[in-house]
Write a protein that holds these residues in place. Structure first.
Motif, PDB file in Angstrom:
ATOM      1  N   ALA A  19     -11.978 -50.203   4.812  1.00 21.86           N
ATOM      2  CA  ALA A  19     -12.422 -51.425   5.494  1.00 21.86           C
ATOM      3  C   ALA A  19     -13.649 -51.144   6.356  1.00 21.86           C
ATOM      4  O   ALA A  19     -14.615 -51.916   6.359  1.00 21.86           O
ATOM      5  CB  ALA A  19     -11.288 -51.992   6.339  1.00 21.86           C
ATOM      6  N   ALA A  22     -16.603 -50.514   4.000  1.00 24.93           N
ATOM      7  CA  ALA A  22     -17.042 -51.774   3.383  1.00 24.93           C
ATOM      8  C   ALA A  22     -17.881 -52.590   4.365  1.00 24.93           C
ATOM      9  O   ALA A  22     -18.935 -53.131   3.995  1.00 24.93           O
ATOM     10  CB  ALA A  22     -15.842 -52.578   2.909  1.00 24.93           C
ATOM     11  N   LYS A  23     -17.441 -52.654   5.598  1.00 29.41           N
ATOM     12  CA  LYS A  23     -18.167 -53.430   6.610  1.00 29.41           C
ATOM     13  C   LYS A  23     -19.554 -52.842   6.853  1.00 29.41           C
ATOM     14  O   LYS A  23     -20.546 -53.572   6.915  1.00 29.41           O
ATOM     15  CB  LYS A  23     -17.359 -53.463   7.911  1.00 29.41           C
ATOM     16  CG  LYS A  23     -17.988 -54.310   8.995  1.00 29.41           C
ATOM     17  CD  LYS A  23     -17.122 -54.352  10.229  1.00 29.41           C
ATOM     18  CE  LYS A  23     -17.794 -55.186  11.307  1.00 29.41           C
ATOM     19  NZ  LYS A  23     -16.998 -55.230  12.536  1.00 29.41           N
ATOM     20  N   SER A  28     -17.334 -56.055   0.064  1.00 29.05           N
ATOM     21  CA  SER A  28     -15.942 -56.431   0.328  1.00 29.05           C
ATOM     22  C   SER A  28     -15.024 -55.259  -0.006  1.00 29.05           C
ATOM     23  O   SER A  28     -15.369 -54.391  -0.810  1.00 29.05           O
ATOM     24  CB  SER A  28     -15.555 -57.654  -0.507  1.00 29.05           C
ATOM     25  OG  SER A  28     -15.544 -57.322  -1.873  1.00 29.05           O
ATOM     26  N   THR A  29     -13.848 -55.263   0.595  1.00 27.79           N
ATOM     27  CA  THR A  29     -12.879 -54.210   0.284  1.00 27.79           C
ATOM     28  C   THR A  29     -12.394 -54.348  -1.158  1.00 27.79           C
ATOM     29  O   THR A  29     -12.022 -53.358  -1.774  1.00 27.79           O
ATOM     30  CB  THR A  29     -11.683 -54.240   1.256  1.00 27.79           C
ATOM     31  OG1 THR A  29     -11.132 -55.561   1.271  1.00 27.79           O
ATOM     32  CG2 THR A  29     -12.092 -53.841   2.657  1.00 27.79           C
ATOM     33  N   SER A  30     -12.443 -55.554  -1.694  1.00 32.11           N
ATOM     34  CA  SER A  30     -12.039 -55.734  -3.096  1.00 32.11           C
ATOM     35  C   SER A  30     -13.021 -55.034  -4.035  1.00 32.11           C
ATOM     36  O   SER A  30     -12.630 -54.580  -5.118  1.00 32.11           O
ATOM     37  CB  SER A  30     -11.913 -57.213  -3.450  1.00 32.11           C
ATOM     38  OG  SER A  30     -13.153 -57.866  -3.333  1.00 32.11           O
ATOM     39  N   THR A  31     -14.270 -54.923  -3.614  1.00 30.06           N
ATOM     40  CA  THR A  31     -15.255 -54.187  -4.415  1.00 30.06           C
ATOM     41  C   THR A  31     -14.840 -52.724  -4.527  1.00 30.06           C
ATOM     42  O   THR A  31     -14.908 -52.130  -5.607  1.00 30.06           O
ATOM     43  CB  THR A  31     -16.661 -54.303  -3.785  1.00 30.06           C
ATOM     44  OG1 THR A  31     -17.042 -55.673  -3.770  1.00 30.06           O
ATOM     45  CG2 THR A  31     -17.688 -53.490  -4.538  1.00 30.06           C
TER      46      THR A  31
END
Length: 120
Positions: A19, A22-23, A28-31
């Motif tokens: 997380a 990703a930020k 996104s964390t889904s990526t």
């Protein structure tokens, strides 16, 4: 080891959460989940951002040098290795303006079409 596996390995070594990563990268964390499932790989546009956040060079990310054990690198298939010229090309691409990047991608597509026509 593929690029996404190297990213996950460095994240663990840096004790960085997905997380948080990703930020900082702007994804996104889904990526990241897609990378882990080997459904996708990072886009060229994000390579430099990823390297900056992880404090590694594009060469390290693309070749595994300094990330993977030497045995892992030697065992990798030749087609998965990137030459210094490949790394330079990605760095050069990243330094282009967005419109120039789109134009370059269009040139590459045109070259592929020409080559496929020549093969007929």
């Amino acid at each position: 080891m593929i690029i996404s596996e190297r990213i996950i390995k460095v994240l663990k070594e840096r004790n960085m959460t997905q997380a948080e990563f990703a930020k900082q990268v702007g994804i996104s964390t889904s990526t990241i989940s897609e990378w882990k499932k080997r459904k996708t790989n990072p886009t060229v546009e994000k390579i430099m951002d990823i390297c900056n956040v992880l404090q590694i060079t594009p060469e390290q990310l693309l070749t595994g040098k300094g990330i993977e054990d030497e045995e892992e690198i030697a065992a990798a298939s030749p087609e998965s290795k990137f030459t210094p010229g490949d790394v330079q090309m990605i760095e050069d691409y990243h330094n282009l303006k967005e419109e120039q990047q789109k134009r370059l991608m269009a040139y590459m597509e045109a070259l592929k079409k020409i080559e496929s026509l020549e093969d007929m």
